[in-house]
Structures are given as structure tokens and as C-alpha cells.
Design an enzyme around this catalytic site. Structure first.
Site, mmCIF file in Angstrom:
data_model
loop_
_atom_site.group_PDB
_atom_site.id
_atom_site.type_symbol
_atom_site.label_atom_id
_atom_site.label_comp_id
_atom_site.label_asym_id
_atom_site.label_seq_id
_atom_site.Cartn_x
_atom_site.Cartn_y
_atom_site.Cartn_z
ATOM 1 N N TYR A 159 5.574 14.551 0.676
ATOM 2 C CA TYR A 159 5.774 13.160 1.115
ATOM 3 C C TYR A 159 4.712 12.764 2.146
ATOM 4 O O TYR A 159 4.330 11.600 2.237
ATOM 5 C CB TYR A 159 7.202 12.981 1.656
ATOM 6 C CG TYR A 159 7.692 11.554 1.539
ATOM 7 C CD1 TYR A 159 7.694 10.898 0.310
ATOM 8 C CD2 TYR A 159 8.165 10.859 2.645
ATOM 9 C CE1 TYR A 159 8.135 9.597 0.192
ATOM 10 C CE2 TYR A 159 8.612 9.559 2.537
ATOM 11 C CZ TYR A 159 8.593 8.941 1.310
ATOM 12 O OH TYR A 159 9.027 7.638 1.199
ATOM 13 N N LYS A 166 7.139 6.023 6.986
ATOM 14 C CA LYS A 166 8.577 5.687 7.013
ATOM 15 C C LYS A 166 9.168 5.920 8.405
ATOM 16 O O LYS A 166 10.073 5.189 8.824
ATOM 17 C CB LYS A 166 9.341 6.510 5.971
ATOM 18 C CG LYS A 166 9.001 6.206 4.523
ATOM 19 C CD LYS A 166 9.314 4.787 4.113
ATOM 20 C CE LYS A 166 9.259 4.599 2.606
ATOM 21 N NZ LYS A 166 9.261 3.177 2.215
HETATM 22 P P1 NAD Z 1 8.577 0.707 -7.328
HETATM 23 O O1 NAD Z 1 7.275 1.258 -7.817
HETATM 24 O O2 NAD Z 1 9.505 0.168 -8.334
HETATM 25 O O3 NAD Z 1 8.328 -0.376 -6.189
HETATM 26 C C1 NAD Z 1 7.286 -0.286 -5.263
HETATM 27 C C2 NAD Z 1 6.766 -1.688 -5.077
HETATM 28 O O4 NAD Z 1 5.797 -1.760 -4.019
HETATM 29 C C3 NAD Z 1 6.081 -2.228 -6.341
HETATM 30 O O5 NAD Z 1 6.723 -3.407 -6.752
HETATM 31 C C4 NAD Z 1 4.669 -2.507 -5.874
HETATM 32 O O6 NAD Z 1 4.082 -3.620 -6.532
HETATM 33 C C5 NAD Z 1 4.907 -2.779 -4.399
HETATM 34 N N1 NAD Z 1 3.680 -2.755 -3.620
HETATM 35 C C6 NAD Z 1 2.870 -1.687 -3.328
HETATM 36 N N2 NAD Z 1 1.805 -2.116 -2.622
HETATM 37 C C7 NAD Z 1 1.946 -3.469 -2.443
HETATM 38 C C8 NAD Z 1 1.176 -4.476 -1.826
HETATM 39 N N3 NAD Z 1 0.003 -4.199 -1.232
HETATM 40 N N4 NAD Z 1 1.641 -5.759 -1.838
HETATM 41 C C9 NAD Z 1 2.796 -6.059 -2.451
HETATM 42 N N5 NAD Z 1 3.575 -5.147 -3.068
HETATM 43 C C10 NAD Z 1 3.145 -3.869 -3.075
HETATM 44 O O7 NAD Z 1 9.250 1.919 -6.537
HETATM 45 P P2 NAD Z 1 10.577 2.018 -5.639
HETATM 46 O O8 NAD Z 1 10.889 3.458 -5.619
HETATM 47 O O9 NAD Z 1 11.585 1.035 -6.092
HETATM 48 O O10 NAD Z 1 10.032 1.634 -4.183
HETATM 49 C C11 NAD Z 1 10.600 0.600 -3.381
HETATM 50 C C12 NAD Z 1 10.778 1.096 -1.953
HETATM 51 O O11 NAD Z 1 11.806 2.091 -1.944
HETATM 52 C C13 NAD Z 1 9.537 1.758 -1.360
HETATM 53 O O12 NAD Z 1 9.432 1.396 0.005
HETATM 54 C C14 NAD Z 1 9.870 3.231 -1.472
HETATM 55 O O13 NAD Z 1 9.174 4.017 -0.515
HETATM 56 C C15 NAD Z 1 11.359 3.187 -1.189
HETATM 57 N N6 NAD Z 1 12.119 4.385 -1.565
HETATM 58 C C16 NAD Z 1 12.045 4.876 -2.826
HETATM 59 C C17 NAD Z 1 12.748 6.021 -3.146
HETATM 60 C C18 NAD Z 1 12.659 6.625 -4.534
HETATM 61 O O14 NAD Z 1 12.982 7.806 -4.689
HETATM 62 N N7 NAD Z 1 12.258 5.875 -5.539
HETATM 63 C C19 NAD Z 1 13.567 6.652 -2.187
HETATM 64 C C20 NAD Z 1 13.633 6.111 -0.913
HETATM 65 C C21 NAD Z 1 12.890 4.979 -0.607
#
Ligand code: NAD
Length: 270
Positions: A159, A166
Site C-alpha cells: 500500500y 490516507k
Molecule cells: P475506482 O477505481 O472505482 O475509483 C477511483 C476513482 O478515482 C476513479 O473514478 C478515478 O477516476 C478517480 N480519480 C483518480 N484520480 C483522479 C483525478 N485526478 N481527478 C478525478 N478523479 C480521479 O476505485 P475505488 O476502489 O472505488 O476507489 C474509491 C476510493 O475508495 C479511493 O479513495 C480508494 O482509495 C478508496 N478505498 C478503496 C478500497 C478498495 O479496496 N477498493 C478500500 C478502501 C478505500
């Protein structure tokens, strides 16, 4: 008994970070829409726009804007459009994170300055930026929500710089909660367990991480975007009117565990 009013009836919110139907932001969008919220969406670039427009349409939204959170002009245009269309905002969901895939394997200590700054800019500063921009539209109070991961609190394999981003994001939730609390604007985060999304697929050995969580979380399963959606609905609605500065774990309880479960199979089965 009287008929209960939908929890989000009359509320208008901005959802940022839907990439496709597996996105955490999409789980939250579905949950708040089911309770009557009116939604605006953003996507990053035209390729994502093609996916996000039909999804927004399925929730009755024609407000879909391209927005890159690392671009001031892009954010200026988004908030000008929101001010013109609605004039006010009740909630914002920030589900955005980025790290160069080369930094999501190997050692954190090898992170280059340029990559570090970009990861922190997009994954952390953008939330502070959004909160400041949303503030004038939240004259009647509001709720701001971001997404985090346990890699902010403890070291998780691969990570790396995202864990550091984060950690900064979770600290900023607390500072923002204090700054905006006197206007009844609440600021919270959901720390979600691992879910297979586009962003997660960039993390090294993600299948291993999913299996480990499934075997060792108290609920013996991984979370879904609907689990995240339900918790998001709570934090964005008036049910959580007294909750701010909180990082709420939605991870099937994994964050309380200190050691491999005695009945968990050997992880080599992955
Ligand atoms: P995802 O790929 O579906 O979403 C990530 C989003 O970030 C995308 O829509 C992408 O377009 C956007 N993004 C990245 N750079 C950008 C920029 N410069 N401007 C605008 N948008 C931008 O993946 P996800 O897992 O749904 O991620 C959403 C959030 O959840 C993130 O913050 C991620 O760290 C967090 N998260 C995910 C998990 C997991 O296991 N998937 C767990 C905990 C937290």
C-alpha cells in the site's frame, strides 16, 4: 405508525469517483438515491464519461461533468456549474485516490518525490480543496465524506505511499471537522475493507489481501459496495447529525483483529 419520509428526500449531493459499477462511490450513490437524494456526478476524462453517464442516467441524473481534481480550472468550472444549477449543496462524496502503479509494489522507502507529491495531491489535498469549495454552497449545513483504508493506520503489503496519503487524509478529516463544524458542516471518512475495483487492481497481490481479509475478519467475508453504501447513507443523512471527525470502519471488523484467526486456512491456498 406514520409513513417515514425517505432519509435523503430534498437533499442534493455531488458524487466524485465513480469509474464503473464496481466503484465504492457507486455503492454510496445507489444507497442515497434509493432514499430520495438528487445527485450530480463527475468523472475523470472522456473514457470514464462513457461509463458514468448511463449510470447517472439510471439514477435520474443528467448532471455529469468531467473533473480532474488536480486541475484548479476543472474544479472552478465544476463548482460554478453546481452553483448555477442548484445554488446549494447538502453533501459531497470524495471517492478518489491515485498512486503510480510502480509505487504499489516493492518498498515505500523507494518512493520518488514527484510520485509522492502527486499521490498526496490527488488522494489527500483534493478533499481539503473540495471541502473549501463546497463550504459556501452549504449555508444550511452539510455532510462531506471521503474514503480511506486501514493502510493509513498500519502497514499493509504494497500500500506504500497510498498508506501515507490516507494517513494524511484521515488527519485532515479531523482538522476539517473543526474548521467547518460551527456551520453545521460535518466531515467524516469510511475506512473500507478491500474490494475488487479498478483502483484496487493496481495494488500488488490484491487477491491475496482479499483472501486474508475474508479468512480473518470477524464476519468471515469481505465487504461489498452495498455495505459501504449503507454506511455512507448513514453518515450523509441526518441519522448521523451528531457525528463528525469520524473514521468509520466498514471492513467486516477486520480492524480489531491482532493475529491470524486460528481456524483460517493457510494462506498458501490462494
Ligand atoms: P475506482 O477505481 O472505482 O475509483 C477511483 C476513482 O478515482 C476513479 O473514478 C478515478 O477516476 C478517480 N480519480 C483518480 N484520480 C483522479 C483525478 N485526478 N481527478 C478525478 N478523479 C480521479 O476505485 P475505488 O476502489 O472505488 O476507489 C474509491 C476510493 O475508495 C479511493 O479513495 C480508494 O482509495 C478508496 N478505498 C478503496 C478500497 C478498495 O479496496 N477498493 C478500500 C478502501 C478505500
Amino acid at each position: 405508525m406514520t409513513d417515514a419520509k425517505p432519509l435523503m428526500q430534498g437533499k442534493r449531493g455531488l458524487i466524485m469517483g465513480v469509474a464503473n459499477e464496481r466503484s465504492l462511490a457507486w455503492g454510496i450513490a445507489k444507497a442515497v438515491h434509493a432514499q430520495g437524494a438528487e445527485l450530480a456526478f463527475t468523472h475523470q476524462g472522456d473514457a470514464y464519461g462513457k461509463r458514468v453517464r448511463p449510470l447517472a442516467d439510471s439514477l435520474g441524473s443528467d448532471f455529469v461533468r468531467d473533473c480532474d481534481v488536480s486541475s484548479e480550472s476543472s474544479l472552478d468550472a465544476l463548482f460554478a456549474a453546481l452553483a448555477e444549477r442548484w445554488g446549494r449543496l447538502d453533501f459531497v462524496v470524495h471517492a478518489i485516490g491515485f498512486a503510480d502503479p510502480s509505487d504499489l509494489k516493492g518498498r515505500y522507502v523507494d518512493t520518488k518525490r514527484e510520485n509522492f507529491l502527486k499521490s498526496l495531491d490527488i488522494s489527500c489535498y483534493s478533499f481539503t480543496d473540495l471541502c473549501r469549495r463546497a463550504e459556501p454552497l452549504m449555508s444550511a449545513g452539510g455532510s462531506l465524506l471521503t474514503l480511506s483504508y486501514i493502510g493509513a493506520e498500519r502497514v499493509m503489503p504494497h500500500y506504500n505511499v497510498m498508506g501515507v496519503a490516507k494517513a494524511a487524509l484521515e488527519a485532515s478529516v479531523q482538522y476539517l471537522a473543526v474548521d467547518l463544524g460551527n456551520q453545521n458542516i460535518r466531515v467524516n471518512a469510511i475506512s473500507a475493507g478491500p474490494i475488487k475495483t479498478l483502483a484496487a487492481s493496481g495494488i500488488g497481490d490484491f487477491r491475496y489481501i482479499l483472501k486474508w481479509n475474508q479468512y480473518n475478519a470477524p464476519l468471515k467475508r469481505n465487504v461489498t459496495i452495498d455495505d459501504v453504501g449503507g454506511a455512507g447513507l448513514y453518515l450523509l443523512s441526518d441519522l448521523a447529525a451528531g457525528v463528525t471527525g469520524e473514521v468509520h470502519h466498514v471492513d467486516c471488523g477486520y480492524h480489531v483483529v491482532g493475529m491470524k484467526a486460528v481456524d483460517a486456512p493457510d494462506i498458501s491456498v490462494v
